[in-house]
Design an enzyme around this catalytic site. Structure first.
Site: not given
Ligand code: HPA
Length: 314
Positions: A72, A103, A125, A127-128, A155, A253-254, A277, A288
């Site tokens: 991302s 994406h 992903h 989660y989609e 990320a 998440m990937s 983050n 996000h």
């Molecule tokens: N958690 C999960 N996925 C992420 C995060 C996070 O803090 N930051 C970027 N992708």
């Protein structure tokens, strides 16, 4: 009296099981169970991979050596490469199409630093709502096109308090226990073995190259363990404490499921994460927008790392 009671119990159980079996046979005769008996058909899935390969081959004869998966906010990298062919995912029937902002969803066949690369600009992903086998389908297709190496970028949130936003992490190990394995169901023997060793999932030679490039360019890079979660919600602070106690340095998440699918196919894997983050509970809140803007800020350093890797790798 005891004997009579035991006999009664046995007769009751026999009639109960008999009833279930009879109901089962009736359901099977009606075909109601067919959809649940075989959850994943290896032959059907492999045929779909081949159909995707055929459709791509109708558009380009480019044979990639390397797959580069852009995470991302890292999509801008694709603007700077020498493009040979471009195919939107939506033009390949059977290819999953991403629903997430940021994406894009395009295969870019190109040359970068003299290497033959196919860039996955965007990924789907779990989660989609996609089944886990769909999530790894593109990578499997690109392996069948010829690619033997994959460079995964993503990320992540930092769980390790020594890391900072904007730093990079070379994944040296992972925790996949909180997401389904893409290798579940009937094994696809044409792709790999049923049981796969994950001892050295990430290629040390490639990691050493990235580390060298990072040091030369004064880009902060760590070696860490990533845990993948299903998302889409960010984690709770309590979950982050748990992941930390399990040995995770970052969370995303990937990437981990793609690493598993790649190792199943015997591909070399290098995985570079960008810290966008600090994980939940380590900063006030997570959004996000922040994740996207942090990865945009890191995109120049990211490009240096990836280009340096591609230039120096054999
Ligand atoms: N958690 C999960 N996925 C992420 C995060 C996070 O803090 N930051 C970027 N992708």
């Amino acid at each position: 009296m005891k004997k009579i009671l035991s006999l009664f119990l046995i007769l009751t159980l026999v009639s109960l099981f008999g009833g279930c079996a009879a109901a089962g046979n009736q359901a099977a005769e009606k075909g109601e169970w067919e959809s649940v008996q075989v959850a994943f058909e290896a032959d059907d899935y492999y045929a779909r991979l081949e159909r995707c390969v055929k459709q791509i081959r109708e558009k380009t004869d480019f044979v990639p050596d390397i797959v580069l998966v852009l995470g991302s906010g890292l999509g801008d990298y694709a603007d700077s490469v020498k493009i040979v062919a471009e195919i939107p995912y939506s033009e390949i029937e059977g290819f999953p199409v991403s629903t997430v902002a940021g994406h894009d969803g395009t295969l870019i066949f190109c040359e970068i630093e003299g290497k033959k690369v196919v860039v996955m600009n965007g990924r789907v992903h779990y989660y989609e709502g996609y089944d886990i086998h769909e999530v790894v389908l593109p990578l499997r297709v690109l392996h069948l096109l010829g690619a033997e190496t994959v460079v995964l970028t993503n990320a992540v949130g930092a769980i390790n308090a020594d890391y900072n936003v904007g730093d990079f992490v070379l994944n040296v190990d992972y925790i996949s226990s909180f997401v389904p394995s893409p290798l579940t169901g009937e094994n696809i023997d044409k792709l790999g073995d049923r049981f796969v060793d994950m001892t050295n999932a990430f290629d040390e030679e490639l990691n050493a190259i990235v580390e060298g490039v990072a040091n030369e360019n004064k880009i902060p890079v760590h070696r860490g363990v990533m845990v993948q979660t299903t998302g889409p919600q960010y984690e709770s602070p309590a979950e982050i404490k748990m992941y930390r106690s399990l040995g995770a340095d970052t969370v995303g998440m990937s990437t981990v499921v793609e690493t598993i699918a790649a190792r199943h196919m015997g591909m070399r894997v290098c995985s570079i994460s960008c810290i966008t983050n600090m994980a939940a509970g380590m900063q006030e809140k997570i959004s996000h927008e922040e994740v996207q803007s942090s990865s945009d800020d890191a995109s120049k350093s990211f490009a240096v790392l990836v280009s340096g890797l591609l230039k120096k790798m054999a």
